[in-house]
Design a protein around this motif. Sequence first.
Motif, PDB file in Angstrom:
ATOM      1  N   TYR A  32      36.404  45.341  27.704  1.00 39.10           N
ATOM      2  CA  TYR A  32      36.276  43.917  28.039  1.00 39.10           C
ATOM      3  C   TYR A  32      36.389  43.802  29.547  1.00 39.10           C
ATOM      4  CZ  TYR A  32      36.924  43.454  23.061  1.00 39.10           C
ATOM      5  OH  TYR A  32      36.766  43.560  21.693  1.00 39.10           O
ATOM      6  N   PHE A  33      35.274  43.503  30.202  1.00 40.88           N
ATOM      7  CA  PHE A  33      35.163  43.602  31.665  1.00 40.88           C
ATOM      8  C   PHE A  33      34.755  42.264  32.266  1.00 40.88           C
ATOM      9  CE2 PHE A  33      33.061  44.554  35.643  1.00 40.88           C
ATOM     10  CZ  PHE A  33      33.904  45.486  36.208  1.00 40.88           C
ATOM     11  N   GLY A  34      35.388  41.911  33.396  1.00 36.74           N
ATOM     12  CA  GLY A  34      35.053  40.659  34.074  1.00 36.74           C
ATOM     13  C   GLY A  34      35.199  40.771  35.580  1.00 36.74           C
ATOM     14  N   TYR A  35      34.650  39.783  36.274  1.00 31.05           N
ATOM     15  CA  TYR A  35      34.721  39.716  37.736  1.00 31.05           C
ATOM     16  C   TYR A  35      35.556  38.507  38.141  1.00 31.05           C
ATOM     17  CZ  TYR A  35      30.677  42.863  37.540  1.00 31.05           C
ATOM     18  OH  TYR A  35      29.835  43.907  37.288  1.00 31.05           O
ATOM     19  N   GLY A  36      36.296  38.635  39.240  1.00 33.91           N
ATOM     20  CA  GLY A  36      37.065  37.526  39.779  1.00 33.91           C
ATOM     21  C   GLY A  36      38.432  37.982  40.245  1.00 33.91           C
ATOM     22  N   ASN A  37      39.093  37.120  41.000  1.00 32.65           N
ATOM     23  CA  ASN A  37      40.402  37.438  41.568  1.00 32.65           C
ATOM     24  C   ASN A  37      41.553  37.257  40.595  1.00 32.65           C
ATOM     25  OD1 ASN A  37      39.526  38.210  44.142  1.00 32.65           O
ATOM     26  ND2 ASN A  37      39.288  36.074  44.717  1.00 32.65           N
ATOM     27  N   LYS A  38      41.263  36.753  39.399  1.00 33.17           N
ATOM     28  CA  LYS A  38      42.292  36.570  38.389  1.00 33.17           C
ATOM     29  C   LYS A  38      41.728  37.012  37.043  1.00 33.17           C
ATOM     30  CE  LYS A  38      45.465  33.449  36.365  1.00 33.17           C
ATOM     31  NZ  LYS A  38      46.205  32.299  36.260  1.00 33.17           N
ATOM     32  N   ALA A  39      42.485  37.834  36.346  1.00 34.78           N
ATOM     33  CA  ALA A  39      42.044  38.324  35.035  1.00 34.78           C
ATOM     34  C   ALA A  39      42.127  37.187  34.023  1.00 34.78           C
ATOM     35  CB  ALA A  39      42.908  39.497  34.596  1.00 34.78           C
ATOM     36  N   GLU A  40      40.966  36.753  33.550  1.00 38.24           N
ATOM     37  CA  GLU A  40      40.897  35.666  32.580  1.00 38.24           C
ATOM     38  C   GLU A  40      40.063  36.119  31.382  1.00 38.24           C
ATOM     39  OE1 GLU A  40      39.847  31.853  34.213  1.00 38.24           O
ATOM     40  OE2 GLU A  40      40.657  32.410  36.165  1.00 38.24           O
ATOM     41  N   ASP A  41      40.679  36.117  30.217  1.00 35.75           N
ATOM     42  CA  ASP A  41      39.996  36.578  29.005  1.00 35.75           C
ATOM     43  C   ASP A  41      38.705  35.811  28.741  1.00 35.75           C
ATOM     44  OD1 ASP A  41      41.959  38.450  28.647  1.00 35.75           O
ATOM     45  OD2 ASP A  41      42.897  37.451  26.932  1.00 35.75           O
ATOM     46  N   ALA A  42      38.660  34.533  29.111  1.00 33.27           N
ATOM     47  CA  ALA A  42      37.480  33.704  28.843  1.00 33.27           C
ATOM     48  C   ALA A  42      36.250  34.156  29.624  1.00 33.27           C
ATOM     49  CB  ALA A  42      37.779  32.241  29.168  1.00 33.27           C
ATOM     50  N   THR A  43      36.438  34.959  30.660  1.00 34.43           N
ATOM     51  CA  THR A  43      35.295  35.355  31.505  1.00 34.43           C
ATOM     52  C   THR A  43      34.859  36.805  31.297  1.00 34.43           C
ATOM     53  OG1 THR A  43      36.690  35.987  33.385  1.00 34.43           O
ATOM     54  CG2 THR A  43      35.974  33.683  33.269  1.00 34.43           C
ATOM     55  N   VAL A  44      35.496  37.532  30.394  1.00 33.93           N
ATOM     56  CA  VAL A  44      35.104  38.927  30.182  1.00 33.93           C
ATOM     57  C   VAL A  44      33.871  39.017  29.293  1.00 33.93           C
ATOM     58  CG1 VAL A  44      37.452  39.827  30.467  1.00 33.93           C
ATOM     59  CG2 VAL A  44      36.577  39.341  28.167  1.00 33.93           C
ATOM     60  N   LYS A  45      33.188  40.138  29.403  1.00 30.56           N
ATOM     61  CA  LYS A  45      32.072  40.451  28.517  1.00 30.56           C
ATOM     62  C   LYS A  45      32.445  41.726  27.770  1.00 30.56           C
ATOM     63  CE  LYS A  45      27.082  40.942  28.443  1.00 30.56           C
ATOM     64  NZ  LYS A  45      25.852  40.738  29.227  1.00 30.56           N
ATOM     65  N   ALA A  46      32.248  41.736  26.466  1.00 30.66           N
ATOM     66  CA  ALA A  46      32.530  42.915  25.650  1.00 30.66           C
ATOM     67  C   ALA A  46      31.410  43.928  25.848  1.00 30.66           C
ATOM     68  CB  ALA A  46      32.647  42.533  24.178  1.00 30.66           C
ATOM     69  N   LEU A  47      31.770  45.111  26.313  1.00 33.76           N
ATOM     70  CA  LEU A  47      30.799  46.178  26.582  1.00 33.76           C
ATOM     71  C   LEU A  47      31.107  47.358  25.660  1.00 33.76           C
ATOM     72  CD1 LEU A  47      30.939  46.043  30.492  1.00 33.76           C
ATOM     73  CD2 LEU A  47      29.233  44.989  28.986  1.00 33.76           C
ATOM     74  N   GLY A  48      30.189  47.637  24.748  1.00 33.10           N
ATOM     75  CA  GLY A  48      30.353  48.747  23.815  1.00 33.10           C
ATOM     76  C   GLY A  48      29.732  50.024  24.344  1.00 33.10           C
ATOM     77  N   PRO A  49      29.770  51.086  23.554  1.00 31.19           N
ATOM     78  CA  PRO A  49      29.212  52.378  23.961  1.00 31.19           C
ATOM     79  C   PRO A  49      27.762  52.246  24.430  1.00 31.19           C
ATOM     80  CG  PRO A  49      30.443  52.616  21.938  1.00 31.19           C
ATOM     81  CD  PRO A  49      30.345  51.144  22.211  1.00 31.19           C
ATOM     82  N   GLY A  50      27.462  52.882  25.563  1.00 28.24           N
ATOM     83  CA  GLY A  50      26.132  52.832  26.148  1.00 28.24           C
ATOM     84  C   GLY A  50      25.939  51.677  27.116  1.00 28.24           C
ATOM     85  N   SER A  51      26.916  50.766  27.202  1.00 33.80           N
ATOM     86  CA  SER A  51      26.813  49.635  28.128  1.00 33.80           C
ATOM     87  C   SER A  51      27.004  50.102  29.569  1.00 33.80           C
ATOM     88  CB  SER A  51      27.867  48.571  27.812  1.00 33.80           C
ATOM     89  OG  SER A  51      27.663  48.026  26.531  1.00 33.80           O
ATOM     90  N   PHE A  52      26.413  49.368  30.479  1.00 27.11           N
ATOM     91  CA  PHE A  52      26.435  49.682  31.913  1.00 27.11           C
ATOM     92  C   PHE A  52      27.007  48.495  32.671  1.00 27.11           C
ATOM     93  CE2 PHE A  52      24.354  49.176  36.038  1.00 27.11           C
ATOM     94  CZ  PHE A  52      24.592  50.400  36.623  1.00 27.11           C
ATOM     95  N   TYR A  53      27.752  48.760  33.737  1.00 24.23           N
ATOM     96  CA  TYR A  53      28.213  47.691  34.625  1.00 24.23           C
ATOM     97  C   TYR A  53      28.406  48.248  36.031  1.00 24.23           C
ATOM     98  CZ  TYR A  53      33.007  49.508  34.118  1.00 24.23           C
ATOM     99  OH  TYR A  53      34.125  50.293  34.116  1.00 24.23           O
ATOM    100  N   THR A  54      28.545  47.345  37.000  1.00 19.31           N
ATOM    101  CA  THR A  54      28.777  47.755  38.383  1.00 19.31           C
ATOM    102  C   THR A  54      30.091  47.173  38.886  1.00 19.31           C
ATOM    103  OG1 THR A  54      27.582  45.864  39.291  1.00 19.31           O
ATOM    104  CG2 THR A  54      26.305  47.895  38.903  1.00 19.31           C
TER     105      THR A  54
END
Length: 164
Positions: free
Chosen positions: A97-119
């Motif tokens: 569960y990955f997100g961007y921002g200065n504060k970790a907020e569950d509402a802004t994460v995206k669920a990334l499963g096997p094979g998913s890519f992010y930067t």
Amino acid sequence: MTFALTVSAVALLANPSSAIGQMAQRRMTAAEIATQPHSGAIAGTSGLAGIRTIVLSGDPAKAGIYTVELLVPAHTRINAHEHRDSRSAVVVSGTWYFGYGNKAEDATVKALGPGSFYTEPANVAHFAHTGDSAVAVIITGDGPTDTRYATSTDAPGPATGAKP
């Protein structure tokens, strides 16, 4: 074969202008990777207890391309932080569960499963957590790298083996 191509693509995306000739030849099956030495906190990691790191290529503390595998236990939260280098990653197993921002907020994460890519763009805060299962993520960057938490209260304490 698809997994090997994905990891190679991640390495190239991390720094397409780098000289491929500088990289040592290395081939490892998943079984061989599993036998590699594990570390805790190293340059560019969260410093949280329980997370294991395998350096697959290069050295995150030195100049040049590196690739690491993070093995993150279930129910682990990594607070908002950033790195000085741009990095790219592929989720190998579990749901990250990955997100961007200065504060970790569950509402802004995206669920990334096997094979998913992010930067993880340089100097851009991001955060992540696992759910009921462990996660393996392969990250490639152009070192040296570091980790800077968004706030000092977000950083793990010295008992976790965190690096400054």
